[in-house]
Design an enzyme around this catalytic site. Structure first.
Site, mmCIF file in Angstrom:
data_model
loop_
_atom_site.group_PDB
_atom_site.id
_atom_site.type_symbol
_atom_site.label_atom_id
_atom_site.label_comp_id
_atom_site.label_asym_id
_atom_site.label_seq_id
_atom_site.Cartn_x
_atom_site.Cartn_y
_atom_site.Cartn_z
ATOM 1 C CB SER A 8 42.251 32.053 65.301
ATOM 2 O OG SER A 8 41.299 31.263 65.918
ATOM 3 C CG HIS A 32 43.242 28.582 62.732
ATOM 4 N ND1 HIS A 32 44.324 27.717 62.229
ATOM 5 C CD2 HIS A 32 42.940 28.555 63.981
ATOM 6 C CE1 HIS A 32 44.550 26.930 63.335
ATOM 7 N NE2 HIS A 32 43.960 27.355 64.424
ATOM 8 C CG ASP A 34 41.124 27.388 66.928
ATOM 9 O OD1 ASP A 34 42.165 26.637 66.552
ATOM 10 O OD2 ASP A 34 41.204 28.689 66.909
ATOM 11 C CG MET A 36 38.647 24.166 70.739
ATOM 12 S SD MET A 36 39.121 25.268 72.043
ATOM 13 C CE MET A 36 40.127 26.451 71.155
ATOM 14 C CG HIS A 65 43.977 23.657 65.483
ATOM 15 N ND1 HIS A 65 44.415 24.701 66.240
ATOM 16 C CD2 HIS A 65 44.740 22.538 65.825
ATOM 17 C CE1 HIS A 65 45.297 24.149 67.219
ATOM 18 N NE2 HIS A 65 45.316 22.901 66.970
ATOM 19 C CG MET A 67 42.843 21.865 69.394
ATOM 20 S SD MET A 67 42.921 23.885 69.698
ATOM 21 C CE MET A 67 41.771 24.344 68.430
ATOM 22 C CG MET A 136 49.308 23.560 69.611
ATOM 23 S SD MET A 136 48.192 24.782 68.771
ATOM 24 C CE MET A 136 47.479 25.996 70.140
ATOM 25 N N GLY A 141 43.294 25.307 73.548
ATOM 26 C CA GLY A 141 42.064 25.283 74.169
ATOM 27 C C GLY A 141 41.583 27.077 74.360
ATOM 28 C CG PHE A 142 40.914 28.614 76.958
ATOM 29 C CD1 PHE A 142 39.625 28.701 76.811
ATOM 30 C CD2 PHE A 142 41.447 27.602 77.597
ATOM 31 C CE1 PHE A 142 38.730 28.078 77.718
ATOM 32 C CE2 PHE A 142 40.804 26.799 78.341
ATOM 33 C CZ PHE A 142 39.584 26.947 78.391
ATOM 34 N N GLY A 144 43.969 34.271 73.139
ATOM 35 C CA GLY A 144 44.153 35.457 74.097
ATOM 36 C C GLY A 144 45.382 35.057 75.063
ATOM 37 C CG ASP A 174 46.968 28.125 66.666
ATOM 38 O OD1 ASP A 174 46.645 29.231 67.137
ATOM 39 O OD2 ASP A 174 46.279 27.165 66.618
ATOM 40 N N GLY A 175 49.138 30.513 68.500
ATOM 41 C CA GLY A 175 48.977 30.908 69.881
ATOM 42 C C GLY A 175 49.631 32.063 70.622
ATOM 43 N N GLY A 176 49.058 33.054 70.584
ATOM 44 C CA GLY A 176 49.843 34.287 71.167
ATOM 45 C C GLY A 176 50.798 35.189 70.214
ATOM 46 N N GLY A 196 44.546 35.151 66.624
ATOM 47 C CA GLY A 196 43.007 35.530 66.587
ATOM 48 C C GLY A 196 42.887 36.714 67.125
ATOM 49 C CB SER A 197 43.380 38.463 70.605
ATOM 50 O OG SER A 197 43.903 37.033 70.839
HETATM 51 C C1 DX5 Z 1 44.094 27.903 70.651
HETATM 52 C C2 DX5 Z 1 43.934 28.196 69.424
HETATM 53 C C3 DX5 Z 1 44.227 29.209 68.574
HETATM 54 C C4 DX5 Z 1 43.565 30.232 69.118
HETATM 55 C C5 DX5 Z 1 44.761 31.514 69.008
HETATM 56 O O1 DX5 Z 1 44.085 26.603 71.215
HETATM 57 O O2 DX5 Z 1 44.242 26.924 68.536
HETATM 58 O O3 DX5 Z 1 44.018 29.233 67.123
HETATM 59 O O4 DX5 Z 1 42.608 30.819 68.486
HETATM 60 O O5 DX5 Z 1 44.242 32.885 69.693
HETATM 61 P P1 DX5 Z 1 45.305 33.827 70.073
HETATM 62 O O6 DX5 Z 1 45.891 34.166 68.724
HETATM 63 O O7 DX5 Z 1 44.444 35.010 70.508
HETATM 64 O O8 DX5 Z 1 46.422 33.252 70.856
HETATM 65 ZN ZN ZN Z 2 44.262 26.908 66.468
#
Ligand code: DX5
Ligand code: ZN
Length: 226
Positions: A8, A32, A34, A36, A65, A67, A136, A141-142, A144, A174-176, A196-197
């Site tokens: 991401s 990916h 995002d 938003m 993606h 959102m 999800m 939304g964010f 990390g 997706d997420g963490g 992402g992170s």
């Molecule tokens: C969050 C996004 C994710 C985000 C994942 O709303 O949809 O794609 O970038 O970031 P990490 O992998 O850091 O949780």
């Molecule tokens: Zn995403």
């Protein structure tokens, strides 16, 4: 089942998007993106103009993606622009069947995303309309945020529903998603992993992508990573 990694760019340097995309191009399967809108989620990132610019520079297919509050209005344009996949959120779509069909008609894969608190069962009937189901594993939304283990039973359930449906719908989380959590996701049945992170926050993003794929593959095979 092959394991795919979709880094991401939310965790990358937005001022150097083309370079960041190139960094993972040889190792990742997707990029990916995002999108938003500060309405569906409390954050604002990028929209179609930046995606169009990225399409001119990125060699990986874009996994968009959305959102956003009104995907029925905006999603088809991402497919028409050349995104490889366009995912809309079930919570936001007023006419998901029409929108998913428009995404496919424009030549992209169609994805349906659901938030951690949204059950998957009501969307079983949409499986023939989609190429990927996104679960999800954080509130959207964010980047990390910590991975939500509470979603894992839904990953298992979704994998069962997809198997019963018989089609080749990909199951994305997706997420963490990280080296610490990806094995649990793969073992539960996910086969496409957004990170992402865990990728762009790593010292060596390419090595991170390879390690994530190896861990997912080993977990899906029921074995232990080397
Ligand atoms: C969050 C996004 C994710 C985000 C994942 O709303 O949809 O794609 O970038 O970031 P990490 O992998 O850091 O949780
Ligand atoms: Zn995403």
């Amino acid at each position: 089942m092959s394991m795919q990694i979709s880094p991401s760019i939310l965790a990358s340097d937005f001022a150097r998007l083309a370079d960041e995309a190139a960094t993972v191009a040889a190792a990742a399967d997707w990029l990916h993106v995002d999108v938003m809108d500060n309405h569906f989620v409390p954050n604002l990132t990028i929209g179609l103009p930046v995606v169009e610019a990225l399409l001119r520079h990125a060699s990986l297919p874009l996994d968009c993606h959305l959102m956003i509050e009104d995907p029925d209005r905006w999603a088809p344009a991402y497919a028409e622009a050349g995104a490889g996949n366009v995912t809309i959120h079930a919570e936001a779509a007023g006419s998901p069947v029409r929108t998913l069909r428009m995404i496919r008609a424009a030549g992209a894969r169609a994805g349906l995303g659901i938030n951690p608190a949204t059950p998957v069962e009501p969307y079983t009937g949409l499986l023939p309309e989609i190429d990927m189901l996104l679960l999800m594993t954080v509130e959207p939304g964010f980047g990390g945020q910590p991975f939500l283990d509470m979603v894992l039973p839904k990953v298992r359930r979704a994998r069962e529903l997809i198997a019963r449906h018989g089609g080749s719908v990909w199951l994305q989380v997706d997420g963490g998603v990280s080296e610490e959590t990806i094995s649990r996701c793969a073992e539960a049945g996910a086969d496409v992993f957004v990170a992402g992170s865990a990728v762009f926050g790593a010292d060596d993003p390419v090595a991170a992508v390879k390690e994530l794929r190896a861990l997912a593959g080993a977990a899906a095979a029921g074995g232990r990573p080397r």
